[in-house]
Design a protein around this motif. Structure first.
Motif, PDB file in Angstrom:
ATOM      1  N   MET A  19      44.719  36.051  25.858  1.00  0.00           N
ATOM      2  CA  MET A  19      44.459  36.512  27.212  1.00  0.00           C
ATOM      3  C   MET A  19      43.962  35.346  28.059  1.00  0.00           C
ATOM      4  O   MET A  19      43.149  34.555  27.634  1.00  0.00           O
ATOM      5  N   THR A  20      44.474  35.250  29.247  1.00  0.00           N
ATOM      6  CA  THR A  20      44.032  34.220  30.176  1.00  0.00           C
ATOM      7  C   THR A  20      43.113  34.859  31.203  1.00  0.00           C
ATOM      8  O   THR A  20      42.914  36.060  31.208  1.00  0.00           O
ATOM      9  N   ASP A  21      42.574  34.057  32.073  1.00  0.00           N
ATOM     10  CA  ASP A  21      41.653  34.622  33.061  1.00  0.00           C
ATOM     11  C   ASP A  21      42.004  34.227  34.489  1.00  0.00           C
ATOM     12  O   ASP A  21      41.175  34.322  35.383  1.00  0.00           O
ATOM     13  N   GLU A  22      43.261  33.807  34.716  1.00  0.00           N
ATOM     14  CA  GLU A  22      43.617  33.314  36.047  1.00  0.00           C
ATOM     15  C   GLU A  22      43.498  34.377  37.131  1.00  0.00           C
ATOM     16  O   GLU A  22      43.396  34.048  38.311  1.00  0.00           O
ATOM     17  N   LEU A  23      43.506  35.666  36.757  1.00  0.00           N
ATOM     18  CA  LEU A  23      43.354  36.740  37.747  1.00  0.00           C
ATOM     19  C   LEU A  23      42.068  37.545  37.537  1.00  0.00           C
ATOM     20  O   LEU A  23      41.925  38.634  38.092  1.00  0.00           O
ATOM     21  N   ARG A  24      41.146  36.989  36.760  1.00  0.00           N
ATOM     22  CA  ARG A  24      39.888  37.697  36.508  1.00  0.00           C
ATOM     23  C   ARG A  24      39.167  37.962  37.823  1.00  0.00           C
ATOM     24  O   ARG A  24      39.074  37.112  38.692  1.00  0.00           O
ATOM     25  N   GLY A  25      38.702  39.202  37.971  1.00  0.00           N
ATOM     26  CA  GLY A  25      37.982  39.596  39.179  1.00  0.00           C
ATOM     27  C   GLY A  25      38.894  40.013  40.316  1.00  0.00           C
ATOM     28  O   GLY A  25      38.425  40.369  41.395  1.00  0.00           O
ATOM     29  N   LYS A  26      40.213  39.981  40.094  1.00  0.00           N
ATOM     30  CA  LYS A  26      41.177  40.376  41.130  1.00  0.00           C
ATOM     31  C   LYS A  26      41.652  41.798  40.858  1.00  0.00           C
ATOM     32  O   LYS A  26      41.749  42.231  39.717  1.00  0.00           O
ATOM     33  N   LYS A  27      41.970  42.503  41.928  1.00  0.00           N
ATOM     34  CA  LYS A  27      42.407  43.887  41.829  1.00  0.00           C
ATOM     35  C   LYS A  27      43.787  44.028  42.474  1.00  0.00           C
ATOM     36  O   LYS A  27      43.984  43.635  43.619  1.00  0.00           O
ATOM     37  N   VAL A  28      44.732  44.589  41.714  1.00  0.00           N
ATOM     38  CA  VAL A  28      46.108  44.732  42.167  1.00  0.00           C
ATOM     39  C   VAL A  28      46.459  46.211  42.318  1.00  0.00           C
ATOM     40  O   VAL A  28      46.254  46.995  41.393  1.00  0.00           O
ATOM     41  N   ALA A  29      46.982  46.574  43.469  1.00  0.00           N
ATOM     42  CA  ALA A  29      47.479  47.927  43.694  1.00  0.00           C
ATOM     43  C   ALA A  29      48.912  48.008  43.192  1.00  0.00           C
ATOM     44  O   ALA A  29      49.716  47.111  43.449  1.00  0.00           O
ATOM     45  N   ILE A  30      49.220  49.080  42.472  1.00  0.00           N
ATOM     46  CA  ILE A  30      50.590  49.380  42.069  1.00  0.00           C
ATOM     47  C   ILE A  30      50.983  50.616  42.864  1.00  0.00           C
ATOM     48  O   ILE A  30      50.474  51.701  42.619  1.00  0.00           O
ATOM     49  N   LEU A  31      51.840  50.437  43.860  1.00  0.00           N
ATOM     50  CA  LEU A  31      52.254  51.542  44.726  1.00  0.00           C
ATOM     51  C   LEU A  31      53.485  52.200  44.126  1.00  0.00           C
ATOM     52  O   LEU A  31      54.549  51.579  44.036  1.00  0.00           O
TER      53      LEU A  31
ATOM     54  N   ALA B 273      46.937  57.579  51.108  1.00  0.00           N
ATOM     55  CA  ALA B 273      46.303  57.984  52.373  1.00  0.00           C
ATOM     56  C   ALA B 273      44.821  57.621  52.399  1.00  0.00           C
ATOM     57  O   ALA B 273      44.238  57.455  53.472  1.00  0.00           O
ATOM     58  N   ASP B 274      44.219  57.465  51.213  1.00  0.00           N
ATOM     59  CA  ASP B 274      42.790  57.141  51.103  1.00  0.00           C
ATOM     60  C   ASP B 274      42.554  55.690  50.695  1.00  0.00           C
ATOM     61  O   ASP B 274      41.409  55.282  50.475  1.00  0.00           O
ATOM     62  N   ALA B 275      43.613  54.921  50.567  1.00  0.00           N
ATOM     63  CA  ALA B 275      43.484  53.543  50.085  1.00  0.00           C
ATOM     64  C   ALA B 275      43.401  52.565  51.249  1.00  0.00           C
ATOM     65  O   ALA B 275      43.997  52.782  52.296  1.00  0.00           O
ATOM     66  N   SER B 276      42.666  51.488  51.020  1.00  0.00           N
ATOM     67  CA  SER B 276      42.562  50.414  52.010  1.00  0.00           C
ATOM     68  C   SER B 276      43.084  49.121  51.395  1.00  0.00           C
ATOM     69  O   SER B 276      42.715  48.765  50.271  1.00  0.00           O
ATOM     70  N   VAL B 277      43.922  48.437  52.132  1.00  0.00           N
ATOM     71  CA  VAL B 277      44.439  47.151  51.682  1.00  0.00           C
ATOM     72  C   VAL B 277      43.291  46.197  51.370  1.00  0.00           C
ATOM     73  O   VAL B 277      43.394  45.359  50.474  1.00  0.00           O
ATOM     74  N   ASN B 278      42.181  46.331  52.080  1.00  0.00           N
ATOM     75  CA  ASN B 278      41.027  45.457  51.874  1.00  0.00           C
ATOM     76  C   ASN B 278      40.412  45.597  50.490  1.00  0.00           C
ATOM     77  O   ASN B 278      39.653  44.730  50.064  1.00  0.00           O
ATOM     78  N   ASP B 279      40.737  46.679  49.776  1.00  0.00           N
ATOM     79  CA  ASP B 279      40.209  46.885  48.427  1.00  0.00           C
ATOM     80  C   ASP B 279      41.015  46.168  47.348  1.00  0.00           C
ATOM     81  O   ASP B 279      40.653  46.211  46.177  1.00  0.00           O
ATOM     82  N   TYR B 280      42.116  45.529  47.748  1.00  0.00           N
ATOM     83  CA  TYR B 280      43.028  44.921  46.777  1.00  0.00           C
ATOM     84  C   TYR B 280      43.357  43.486  47.159  1.00  0.00           C
ATOM     85  O   TYR B 280      43.352  43.120  48.328  1.00  0.00           O
ATOM     86  N   ASP B 281      43.686  42.716  46.123  1.00  0.00           N
ATOM     87  CA  ASP B 281      44.056  41.313  46.320  1.00  0.00           C
ATOM     88  C   ASP B 281      45.567  41.113  46.359  1.00  0.00           C
ATOM     89  O   ASP B 281      46.040  40.105  46.902  1.00  0.00           O
TER      90      ASP B 281
ATOM     91  N   GLN C  71      52.298  33.399  40.861  1.00  0.00           N
ATOM     92  CA  GLN C  71      52.229  33.456  42.323  1.00  0.00           C
ATOM     93  C   GLN C  71      50.951  34.142  42.790  1.00  0.00           C
ATOM     94  O   GLN C  71      50.334  33.708  43.775  1.00  0.00           O
ATOM     95  N   PHE C  72      50.547  35.209  42.132  1.00  0.00           N
ATOM     96  CA  PHE C  72      49.303  35.890  42.495  1.00  0.00           C
ATOM     97  C   PHE C  72      48.122  34.938  42.291  1.00  0.00           C
ATOM     98  O   PHE C  72      47.255  34.825  43.148  1.00  0.00           O
ATOM     99  N   ALA C  73      48.109  34.222  41.171  1.00  0.00           N
ATOM    100  CA  ALA C  73      47.008  33.300  40.874  1.00  0.00           C
ATOM    101  C   ALA C  73      46.954  32.176  41.924  1.00  0.00           C
ATOM    102  O   ALA C  73      45.872  31.830  42.425  1.00  0.00           O
ATOM    103  N   LYS C  74      48.115  31.620  42.258  1.00  0.00           N
ATOM    104  CA  LYS C  74      48.173  30.547  43.258  1.00  0.00           C
ATOM    105  C   LYS C  74      47.677  31.032  44.620  1.00  0.00           C
ATOM    106  O   LYS C  74      46.893  30.365  45.287  1.00  0.00           O
ATOM    107  N   ALA C  75      48.132  32.213  45.015  1.00  0.00           N
ATOM    108  CA  ALA C  75      47.767  32.753  46.339  1.00  0.00           C
ATOM    109  C   ALA C  75      46.299  33.145  46.431  1.00  0.00           C
ATOM    110  O   ALA C  75      45.723  33.135  47.511  1.00  0.00           O
ATOM    111  N   LEU C  76      45.715  33.477  45.283  1.00  0.00           N
ATOM    112  CA  LEU C  76      44.344  34.006  45.296  1.00  0.00           C
ATOM    113  C   LEU C  76      43.289  32.965  44.947  1.00  0.00           C
ATOM    114  O   LEU C  76      42.116  33.288  44.817  1.00  0.00           O
TER     115      LEU C  76
END
Length: 185
Positions: A1-13, A67-75, A177-182
């Protein structure tokens, strides 16, 4: 397991009719990189998954209604495919606005198979280069995108792939890409 996205939250729509493997494999890659994921959907409870669009393939529990989700809650955002899934998402104004806000806000987005259909409805594909399942490519072109037939395409904050056959490279590229952007500026 790596940790490049540790502490990040991803929404799956996703919603009913989602292609099971297009949730499971990317979610597994995200978790292996240390990310937390939440399944965001049109309704609460569970959504039904499919295999190859035709066969029932179990369910996934919903973590939050869009309807109850905010983009601000996700990376970052993951848009899996399956024909029925994005066809329903693109008719829901909350789901469309949610996807649009990620792209317009510069947050990383990964879409596979029919997943980009929601982005076409959101009006964020003009001038973008991407790939998808063959049957929606005309819709994406009509939305202003340059559509190519490649296993994975990265255009700024958008990563896309054609379908399940591309999952290995899609998952690796999405995490990179997620790791680079974040990374902190």
């Amino acid at each position: 397991m790596t940790d490049e996205l540790r502490g990040k939250k991803v929404a799956i729509l996703a919603t009913d009719g989602v292609e099971r493997i297009e949730v499971e494999e990317p979610r597994g890659a995200l978790h292996a990189a240390g990310a937390e994921t939440e399944l965001v959907s049109l309704h609460d409870g569970q959504i039904s998954a499919r295999q190859s669009d035709l066969e029932p393939a179990g369910t996934f529990p919903v973590d939050r209604q869009v309807a109850d989700a905010s983009v601000n809650d996700y990376d970052a955002l993951l848009l899996p495919g399956g024909t029925m899934n994005p066809d329903q998402l693109r008719t829901d104004s909350d789901a469309v606005a949610f996807a649009r806000a990620f792209v317009e806000g510069g947050k990383p987005v990964a879409a596979i198979c029919h997943g980009p259909w929601t982005l076409a409805e959101a009006g964020v594909l003009s001038g973008r280069r991407l790939t998808s399942w063959p049957s929606i490519r005309t819709d994406l072109r009509n939305a202003g995108a340059e559509v190519v037939d490649e296993e994975v395409v990265v255009d700024r904050n958008l990563t896309s792939s054609r379908g399940p056959q591309d999952l290995p490279v899609f998952c690796t590229t999405m995490v990179d890409q997620f790791a680079k952007a974040l990374q902190p500026a």
